[in-house]
Design a protein around this motif. Structure first.
Motif, mmCIF file in Angstrom:
data_model
loop_
_atom_site.group_PDB
_atom_site.id
_atom_site.type_symbol
_atom_site.label_atom_id
_atom_site.label_comp_id
_atom_site.label_asym_id
_atom_site.label_seq_id
_atom_site.Cartn_x
_atom_site.Cartn_y
_atom_site.Cartn_z
ATOM 1 N N LEU A 27 0.824 -1.202 0.000
ATOM 2 C CA LEU A 27 0.000 0.000 0.000
ATOM 3 C C LEU A 27 0.859 1.253 0.000
ATOM 4 O O LEU A 27 1.948 1.270 0.566
ATOM 5 N N GLY A 31 -2.853 4.627 1.934
ATOM 6 C CA GLY A 31 -3.664 3.419 2.098
ATOM 7 C C GLY A 31 -4.214 2.844 0.808
ATOM 8 O O GLY A 31 -4.933 1.846 0.829
ATOM 9 N N THR A 32 -3.880 3.448 -0.333
ATOM 10 C CA THR A 32 -4.329 2.902 -1.614
ATOM 11 C C THR A 32 -3.314 1.879 -2.118
ATOM 12 O O THR A 32 -2.127 1.979 -1.814
ATOM 13 N N PRO A 33 -3.774 0.895 -2.899
ATOM 14 C CA PRO A 33 -2.862 -0.161 -3.347
ATOM 15 C C PRO A 33 -1.928 0.300 -4.461
ATOM 16 O O PRO A 33 -2.273 1.163 -5.262
ATOM 17 N N ASP A 75 -13.011 -1.730 3.941
ATOM 18 C CA ASP A 75 -11.773 -2.333 3.462
ATOM 19 C C ASP A 75 -11.911 -3.848 3.481
ATOM 20 O O ASP A 75 -12.417 -4.408 4.455
ATOM 21 N N ARG A 98 -11.724 -6.864 -4.125
ATOM 22 C CA ARG A 98 -11.249 -6.256 -2.889
ATOM 23 C C ARG A 98 -11.408 -4.744 -2.986
ATOM 24 O O ARG A 98 -11.268 -4.163 -4.050
ATOM 25 N N TRP A 100 -10.198 -0.985 -1.187
ATOM 26 C CA TRP A 100 -9.314 -0.199 -0.331
ATOM 27 C C TRP A 100 -9.950 1.177 -0.216
ATOM 28 O O TRP A 100 -10.283 1.802 -1.219
ATOM 29 N N THR A 101 -10.109 1.681 0.990
ATOM 30 C CA THR A 101 -10.829 2.943 1.192
ATOM 31 C C THR A 101 -9.921 4.085 1.644
ATOM 32 O O THR A 101 -10.409 5.133 2.043
ATOM 33 N N GLY A 102 -8.609 3.912 1.579
ATOM 34 C CA GLY A 102 -7.678 4.891 2.142
ATOM 35 C C GLY A 102 -7.615 6.237 1.465
ATOM 36 O O GLY A 102 -7.326 7.229 2.108
ATOM 37 N N PRO A 106 -12.661 5.120 -3.065
ATOM 38 C CA PRO A 106 -12.228 3.735 -2.891
ATOM 39 C C PRO A 106 -11.607 3.180 -4.170
ATOM 40 O O PRO A 106 -11.955 3.599 -5.275
ATOM 41 N N GLY A 144 -11.308 3.323 7.144
ATOM 42 C CA GLY A 144 -11.638 1.935 6.817
ATOM 43 C C GLY A 144 -12.975 1.773 6.121
ATOM 44 O O GLY A 144 -13.389 0.661 5.827
#
Length: 162
Positions: A27, A31-33, A75, A98, A100-102, A106, A144
């Protein structure tokens, strides 16, 4: 046999396992991938299914909150519902991925599709997108989570997650 049945019979002989776990990525600080390659088996399956990069269809983002006025994503794993046919995938079917909400909106990546009537899951690579900032989280979203104004988005076929 119909052309679709030939495609499905052809898929039965493919080994569908992957060397790595899809969605298990590093990440960024927000917090994003990070970028992720589409597994070779998924690319092969998508060719069989006639799923070409850039093709899209509407999806209900969360099968448990479909057709709601607004939804909350968390998340982790996500099950969506394909609303329109794309390639040889006939709606409705399940998409597994999946969230990711960072970041400000999202990130949603899809790794598998499951045909109805108990068929096996097949690997794919797709993302959820919505233009004009419509997939942005609402300000009251807690860490999250991502509260969204719409339960639907576009699902786009990709050959790599960026």
């Amino acid at each position: 046999m119909t052309p679709r049945q030939y495609v499905l019979v052809g898929l039965m002989g493919l080994p569908l396992g992957c060397a790595t776990v899809p969605g298990d990525v590093r990440l960024r600080s927000d917090g994003t991938p990070m970028a992720e390659k589409c597994p070779e088996k998924a690319l092969e399956v998508m060719r069989y299914l006639r799923l070409y990069v850039g093709e899209s269809a509407w999806v209900q983002l969360d099968a448990n909150q479909s057709r709601a006025e607004s939804i909350t994503l968390h998340d982790g794993p996500l099950e969506s519902i394909l609303d329109q046919d794309v390639g040889t995938l006939e709606a409705p079917l399940r998409l597994y991925g999946r969230v990711w909400t960072g970041g400000a909106q999202p990130v949603i990546r899809y790794y598998e599709a499951q045909f109805l009537k108990g068929k096996d899951r097949v690997p794919i690579c797709a993302v959820a997108r919505l233009g004009f900032g419509q997939l942005r989280k609402r300000p009251e979203s807690k860490p999250g989570t991502a509260i969204l104004n719409a339960p639907r988005a576009g699902m786009y076929i990709v050959d790599e997650f960026r």
